[in-house]
Design a protein around this motif. Structure first.
Motif: not given
Length: 476
Positions: A84, A161, A164
């Motif tokens: 990420t 996440s 994100s």
């Protein structure tokens, strides 16, 4: 914000040609190689032109070698791969990464968290790829899940996440569905591989992620699509951030990177299947999944910092603030198109003409050999990829695609994968994973049960059929 980047590059270039010295030589008095540390995400398909494909093809190293041959200065490139954008940002804050690629929400967090330190402060210098409707972020559930709409996740555990692009889509989608993103679901902050395992083991009821994770899990029959980010009808994008201090010290490196990105962008747009093969080999992703996103009708690969994308970034800020730990950020000041304009000029390309021309993904081309008609309508055209073929076969419409598959099955020919645009939102998807509706002699594919349901409410004569049944029933 237009910083005097073009003049920096020009001045540096003139000085280098005149003296035979590099900027590194004159400021540090050292013959050591100039370090270039790049953070990228090998499995994030939207960033391949600044990451996986760029690295695999060696475009940046080639551009830097050209500089070395002109100036004598050597450059040392280090590629750091992450799942990420968050760890890339952490490394940029620590001044350990010079250039990074990531999604829209992570880029904004990057700008927010790096701005306090002049040495770590960053700016957005290019886009890697985008989708104008937001289809690159999706929510998936286990194949056996009874959930058919986002509302069915109320009170459930969802893996994402946090911060994100995939999490941003979840927050916005829940808000639009009337569910409080903070209290309506329990979000487990997990990296994509961890979240994928959690979904498979039943520890979470859903996973919200960015490309290529949703497509990968569906392709592997480990998930089904619950929510297509295109329902938001809000652009989602990925791009490149650079530490301003590094750009000021080594403008020639940033220029080389952006020109190399133009090389990679041209390659993925003109040779999408070969690009998918290269990315698959380097990332470990199945080529069929890579091509889902990198093929015609998928990601719009375009480096320009379009006004509508900048506006989309501005619209993301309130959602980031709702997550917390987000300092105010001047988005206009965070975006700098001057380096990219200089790269366009150096390559003999017209930036203004490109940025003002409507962007679009590459299109399916050619004549459908089964239906005998050109595949010209991007809202209908798909592709069939036969296992024994090195190129895909165009399909003028979903019904024509089904006919091609039916014919192939009759001939004993295996289909490696087939791709078709969603009939409502236009999202490119796997034909065999779509929800198919038969309406008379017409067959329509949808990415989700919810999308098919919306069609059937308006067209009650239609009926949902399986992919295999659609192939069997389609008339030749």
């Amino acid at each position: 914000m237009l910083r005097p980047y073009s003049s920096l590059v020009l001045t540096a270039a003139v000085a280098l040609l005149a003296t035979g010295c590099s900027l590194e030589d004159t400021t540090a008095g050292s013959d050591d190689a100039v370090p270039v540390v790049i953070g990228y995400q090998s499995k994030t398909i939207n960033t391949v032109t600044a990451g996986t494909l760029l690295r695999a093809q060696g475009y940046l190293e080639q551009r830097l070698q050209e500089l070395t041959e002109k100036t004598g200065t050597k450059y040392s490139v280090e590629w750091q791969d992450y799942d990420t954008g968050a760890p890339i940002t952490a490394q940029m804050v620590a001044e350990k990464i010079d250039i990074g690629s990531m999604g829209d929400y992570p880029m904004l967090i990057n700008g927010s968290r790096t701005q306090a330190n002049p040495r770590s402060k960053t700016e957005i210098v290019s886009v890697t790829g985008y989708n104008p409707e937001g289809a690159l972020n999706m929510v998936v559930v286990p194949p056996s899940s009874p959930a058919t709409t986002l509302a069915d996740l109320a009170g459930r555990k969802v893996s994402a996440s946090v911060g994100s692009a995939g999490h941003g889509t979840l927050v916005r989608a829940l808000d639009r569905a009337g569910i409080d993103p903070g209290t309506g679901v329990e979000v487990l902050n997990q990296q994509p591989p961890v979240g994928s395992s959690a979904l498979e083991s039943g520890q979470v009821e859903a996973l919200s992620q960015f490309v290529a994770w949703p497509g990968l899990l569906v392709f592997q029959d480990k998930a089904k699509l619950l929510y297509d980010g295109a329902e938001l009808n809000t652009p989602t994008l990925h791009g490149v951030v650079v530490r301003e201090a590094y750009a000021d010290e080594h403008p020639e490196v940033v220029d080389a990177f952006l020109r190399a990105q133009l090389d990679a962008t041209h390659f993925v747009r003109t040779e999408p299947l070969e690009a998918a093969r290269i990315v698959a080999e380097d990332s470990g992703l199945p080529q069929e999944v890579v091509y889902l996103y990198n093929g015609p009708g998928g990601t719009t690969f375009d480096t320009t910092l379009r006004p509508e994308l900048v506006e989309a970034l501005k619209a993301d800020v309130p959602y980031l603030k709702s997550i917390g730990d987000f300092a105010d950020l001047d988005v206009e000041g965070f975006v700098d198109d001057a380096p990219l304009r200089a790269a366009f000029d150096a390559e003999g390309q017209n930036y203004d003409a490109t940025v003002t021309t409507p962007g679009s993904p590459t299109a399916v081309t050619g004549t459908d050999p089964v239906c005998g008609t050109p595949a010209t309508d991007p809202a209908l055209a798909g592709e069939v990829w036969f296992a024994d073929a090195t190129q895909t076969q165009p399909a003028a419409s979903p019904t024509c695609l089904l006919r091609a598959v039916k014919q192939a099955r009759a001939e004993g020919r295996d289909v490696r994968s087939a791709y078709i645009p969603d009939a409502e939102l236009g999202t490119r998807w796997f034909a065999d994973k779509a929800v198919w509706v038969r309406d008379g002699d017409t067959f329509l594919p949808f990415t989700t049960d919810a999308a098919a349901g919306r069609y059937l409410r308006v067209h009650p004569a239609g009926t949902v059929v399986t992919y295999d049944r659609a192939v069997e029933e389609v008339r030749q």
